[in-house]
Enzyme design. Structure first.
Site, PDB file in Angstrom:
ATOM      1  N   MET A  27       0.415  -0.729  -0.231  1.00 50.47           N
ATOM      2  CA  MET A  27      -0.361   0.335  -0.083  1.00 50.47           C
ATOM      3  C   MET A  27       1.199   1.242  -0.037  1.00 50.47           C
ATOM      4  SD  MET A  27      -2.972  -0.903   2.542  1.00 50.47           S
ATOM      5  CE  MET A  27      -3.366  -0.569   4.064  1.00 50.47           C
ATOM      6  N   HIS A  34       9.583  -3.808   3.231  1.00 53.53           N
ATOM      7  CA  HIS A  34       8.894  -4.069   1.435  1.00 53.53           C
ATOM      8  C   HIS A  34       9.876  -4.236   0.775  1.00 53.53           C
ATOM      9  CE1 HIS A  34       6.412  -1.427   3.099  1.00 53.53           C
ATOM     10  NE2 HIS A  34       4.769  -2.020   2.825  1.00 53.53           N
ATOM     11  N   GLN A 149       5.559 -11.744   6.999  1.00 48.69           N
ATOM     12  CA  GLN A 149       4.844 -13.096   7.747  1.00 48.69           C
ATOM     13  C   GLN A 149       4.624 -12.490   9.453  1.00 48.69           C
ATOM     14  OE1 GLN A 149       4.806 -15.985   8.024  1.00 48.69           O
ATOM     15  NE2 GLN A 149       4.108 -16.234  10.128  1.00 48.69           N
ATOM     16  N   LYS A 150       4.501 -10.776   8.783  1.00 46.24           N
ATOM     17  CA  LYS A 150       4.548 -10.040   9.810  1.00 46.24           C
ATOM     18  C   LYS A 150       3.239  -9.649   9.865  1.00 46.24           C
ATOM     19  CE  LYS A 150       4.286  -5.155  11.120  1.00 46.24           C
ATOM     20  NZ  LYS A 150       3.129  -4.213  10.858  1.00 46.24           N
ATOM     21  N   ASP A 151       2.518  -9.803   9.036  1.00 44.75           N
ATOM     22  CA  ASP A 151       0.558  -9.468   8.229  1.00 44.75           C
ATOM     23  C   ASP A 151       0.344 -11.716   8.587  1.00 44.75           C
ATOM     24  OD1 ASP A 151       0.279  -7.036   8.779  1.00 44.75           O
ATOM     25  OD2 ASP A 151       1.149  -7.085   7.028  1.00 44.75           O
ATOM     26  N   GLN A 154      -3.142 -12.298   7.353  1.00 47.43           N
ATOM     27  CA  GLN A 154      -3.350 -12.193   5.862  1.00 47.43           C
ATOM     28  C   GLN A 154      -2.546 -12.873   5.500  1.00 47.43           C
ATOM     29  OE1 GLN A 154      -2.482  -7.798   4.595  1.00 47.43           O
ATOM     30  NE2 GLN A 154      -0.498  -8.854   3.892  1.00 47.43           N
ATOM     31  N   SER A 187       4.671   0.560   7.812  1.00 41.68           N
ATOM     32  CA  SER A 187       4.505   2.220   7.467  1.00 41.68           C
ATOM     33  C   SER A 187       4.284   3.124   8.764  1.00 41.68           C
ATOM     34  CB  SER A 187       3.740   1.949   6.045  1.00 41.68           C
ATOM     35  OG  SER A 187       4.069   1.567   5.503  1.00 41.68           O
TER      36      SER A 187
END
Length: 333
Positions: A27, A34, A149-151, A154, A187
């Site tokens: 995003m 990233h 892996q942080k999300d 998701q 972010s």
């Protein structure tokens, strides 16, 4: 290499393809986390392949009162990060390009897993996330897509969608990138004041405390399993006092709290202390779950698990997690 900025799927589809296309979905507001994903994508695509980074702030993922309007939009800086990390293309479509008929009437449902943890705190979030991921997979047509892996929830839902709905794409997970003090890169970290950042460190510190407790218990249980295979070996170990040590370990392991309960308790101690910080940590959830469906694990669980936490510090909501393995999966039964 100059990274191309494309705004439409037609422009992306017009590019010649010779190797594998690897996609990293973002995003925007790109940071080192990233960049790590992009470098991993470059490694998978190789010199003959193509790395596409999508930059799209998806309105379907934001609920009422969430930070859609203030979510950082830094496309020029994002292009530089993507280029330095090895991206061939930044695909930054407009809302109209992704949703040409307005808000889609038909959406992907995240199902029961999408109603737990993050889904319970942010109703509809995962339906919106899966819908845009499905759209972007169709628009970018990758061979492989990489996610952090942080999300973790998701990631689990995307894997489930790809498997359940027969998407022809490989999903690759990339480990969480952390700052020097342990805070997971996000972010949203830029929203934190100095004092808020100090409080926010409790998230990763709680996870590390749970991980350390887990490691200690796994070591005790492994020691308890060390049973001499022959009488001669038993006598030799007894002479060294090791059989007594193994017996002690077995007793401690048996008397200690269950593995999952102990991990949760160790992490909770850190979070309970942070509630008294200035500003305080406002805990949303702490959970130790099976990543296949994000239900809580019990003390007899063996296999891969995820220790996950979410909390608000000031006006900023943060999430973090660590993967843990319960039981010596390679041990003989």
């Amino acid at each position: 290499m100059t990274t191309a900025l494309l705004r439409t799927a037609a422009e992306l589809h017009a590019r010649a393809r010779t190797g594998r296309r690897a996609v990293v979905m973002t995003m925007g507001a790109l940071h080192e986390g990233h960049a790590t994903l992009i470098r991993a994508a470059r490694g998978i695509a190789g010199g003959d392949g193509e790395v596409v980074v999508t930059v799209f702030v998806n309105p379907l993922q934001f609920g009422a009162g969430e930070d859609l309007d203030r979510y950082p939009r830094t496309l020029e800086a994002d292009l530089k990060v993507a280029e330095q990390a090895g991206a061939d293309v930044v695909f930054a479509p407009s809302v109209e390009e992704v949703y040409p008929g307005g808000e889609p009437q038909v959406r992907i449902s995240a199902g029961p897993m999408g109603e737990r943890l993050e889904g319970a705190s942010r109703p509809g979030h995962f339906d919106g996330m899966l819908t845009v991921v499905a759209k972007l997979l169709h628009l970018t047509r990758p061979d492989v897509a990489l996610y952090g892996q942080k999300d973790a929830q998701q990631l689990a839902l995307i894997r489930r969608m790809v498997r359940d709905l027969n998407f022809g794409v490989e999903i690759v997970a990339v480990p969480t990138v952390r700052e020097a003090d342990g805070l997971a890169l996000s972010s949203r970290n830029r929203y934190l004041s100095a004092s808020e950042r100090h409080t926010a460190l409790a998230l990763s510190q709680a996870l590390f405390a749970g991980r350390d407790r887990h490691a200690a218990q796994e070591a005790l249980r492994a020691r308890a399993r060390e049973v001499p295979s022959t009488r001669a070996r038993a006598e030799a170990l007894s002479a060294l006092g090791e059989s007594r040590a193994a017996a002690d370990a077995a007793a401690v392991a048996k008397a200690s709290p269950g593995a999952a309960a102990a991990v949760r308790a160790a992490a909770r101690l850190v979070l309970d202390e942070a509630v008294r910080f200035t500003p305080p940590l406002e805990l949303d959830y702490l959970a130790l779950v099976d990543p296949s469906d994000f239900t809580d694990i019990d003390d007899d669980f063996t296999g891969e698990a995820v220790l996950a936490v979410a909390a608000r510090v000031g006006s900023t909501r943060l999430i973090d997690n660590l993967p843990l393995t319960f039981g010596n999966l390679g041990a003989a039964s």
